[in-house]
Design a protein around this motif. Structure first.
Motif, PDB file in Angstrom:
ATOM      1  N   ILE A  59       0.832  -1.206   0.000  1.00 25.96           N
ATOM      2  CA  ILE A  59       0.000   0.000   0.000  1.00 25.96           C
ATOM      3  C   ILE A  59       0.867   1.256   0.000  1.00 25.96           C
ATOM      4  O   ILE A  59       0.646   2.181  -0.795  1.00 25.96           O
ATOM      5  CB  ILE A  59      -0.941   0.003   1.215  1.00 25.96           C
ATOM      6  N   SER A  65      -2.421  -3.583  -7.358  1.00 25.60           N
ATOM      7  CA  SER A  65      -3.216  -4.422  -6.463  1.00 25.60           C
ATOM      8  C   SER A  65      -3.145  -5.884  -6.917  1.00 25.60           C
ATOM      9  O   SER A  65      -2.765  -6.173  -8.065  1.00 25.60           O
ATOM     10  CB  SER A  65      -4.674  -3.969  -6.491  1.00 25.60           C
ATOM     11  N   ALA A 233      -7.092   2.467   2.538  1.00 25.66           N
ATOM     12  CA  ALA A 233      -6.764   1.083   2.184  1.00 25.66           C
ATOM     13  C   ALA A 233      -6.080   0.327   3.322  1.00 25.66           C
ATOM     14  O   ALA A 233      -5.813  -0.876   3.180  1.00 25.66           O
ATOM     15  CB  ALA A 233      -5.870   1.072   0.944  1.00 25.66           C
TER      16      ALA A 233
END
Length: 317
Positions: A59, A65, A233
């Protein structure tokens, strides 16, 4: 340029190279190009960012991702534990294997990232600095812990002023590296860097070399917005896990932007807003240094403004 494919895909050992400042949309562009080329030739996206190699920092370093990595093959993302020091020499070994495997499978490598030195080493070769013995490495790093980075920088300024002039007194990793070379070889790092570089892995004439060149205000807004998305996130949980590993603070992975400010926040030393502002400021300063590198070291690379439809233009050009 004529034809319907990126010119380099017609060459057996070609590649697409995409550099650019942080938060400029490089990874998304690489993914879109890879998917659009799928009907012509398989593509592999290969990382050229010195912080995105660390497995524990998905992150914080804005790695693709898991869903994005699943859409096309990705290599050299998160493949190194943060406890492991990683260098441009190690990356060259890893990227050589990734390139060979991609070409052997008939694919086109799309090398993407913001670490200019990686691209320079890939296309121009790397100066032949010898390996550093473990005893020398341990000795210099022990001195860093005992004396601090500024004291070692002062010593470096006396013994290798050329290197010291390029290294900030607040950059312990590069200070240690320069002193290690001095101790191990008796020659300044700046002298080694003047040696002829080894043969490059990739002939730049076989590659489409691109540098994303965004508007500065647009990029600053992207940097600020991206940090907010990182918080949503779960970046604090990611940083807490790294903090709990009790790592040596001179490890290269500790240079990830935001890691130190967020650790300071989790320890109760500063507020989250202070950590956020320090992270944004670090990232903006880094982007400024990237622009400078690209301007001077990649002057002959094609500059493009990021934007919607850019992948269509590139694949069709």
């Amino acid at each position: 340029m004529n034809g319907r494919e990126i010119p380099v895909v017609e060459r057996e050992t070609g590649a697409v190279l995409i550099a650019g400042p942080t938060a400029s949309g490089k990874s998304a562009l690489a993914l879109e190009i890879a998917e659009r080329l799928a009907g012509h030739r398989a593509a592999t996206v290969i990382n050229a960012d010195s912080m995105q190699v660390y497995g524990e920092l998905r992150i914080l370093t804005a790695r693709p991702s898991p869903e994005e990595e699943g859409r096309v093959p990705h290599r050299l993302y998160g493949h190194v534990p943060i406890r492991t020091p990683y260098s441009v020499g190690r990356w060259l070994q890893d990227v050589a294997a990734a390139l060979r495997e991609t070409w052997a499978g008939g694919g086109i490598p799309i090398v993407v990232g913001g670490t200019g030195l990686y691209f320079k080493a890939l296309t121009e070769g790397l100066s032949p600095v010898p390996d550093i013995p473990d005893a020398v490495r341990a000795s210099v790093r022990g001195r860093l812990d005992a004396e601090g980075a500024e004291a070692l920088h002062a010593e470096l300024a006396a013994r290798d002023p050329a290197s010291a002039g390029r290294i900030s007194p607040r950059d312990p990793h590069r200070i240690v590296r320069a002193l290690e070379v001095l101790e191990a070889t008796g020659r300044p790092l700046s002298d080694w860097q003047k040696e002829p570089a080894g043969s490059p892995l990739l002939d730049p004439r076989s590659a489409r070399r691109l540098v994303l060149w965004p508007d500065r205000d647009w990029l600053r807004a992207r940097i600020d917005a991206r940090f907010g998305a990182m918080l949503e996130a779960g970046v604090l949980d990611e940083v807490r896990a790294v903090m709990d590993m009790d790592l040596e603070p001179d490890l290269p992975g500790y240079r990830a932007h935001g890691l130190r400010p967020l650790i300071a926040h989790l320890r109760g030393e500063i507020t989250l807003e202070e950590a956020a502002e320090r992270t944004r400021a670090e990232t903006r300063q880094y982007a400024k240094r990237q622009f400078t590198w690209f301007r001077h070291q990649m002057a002959d690379w094609e500059r493009l403004a990021p934007g919607e439809g850019l992948a269509d233009v590139l694949v069709a050009s």
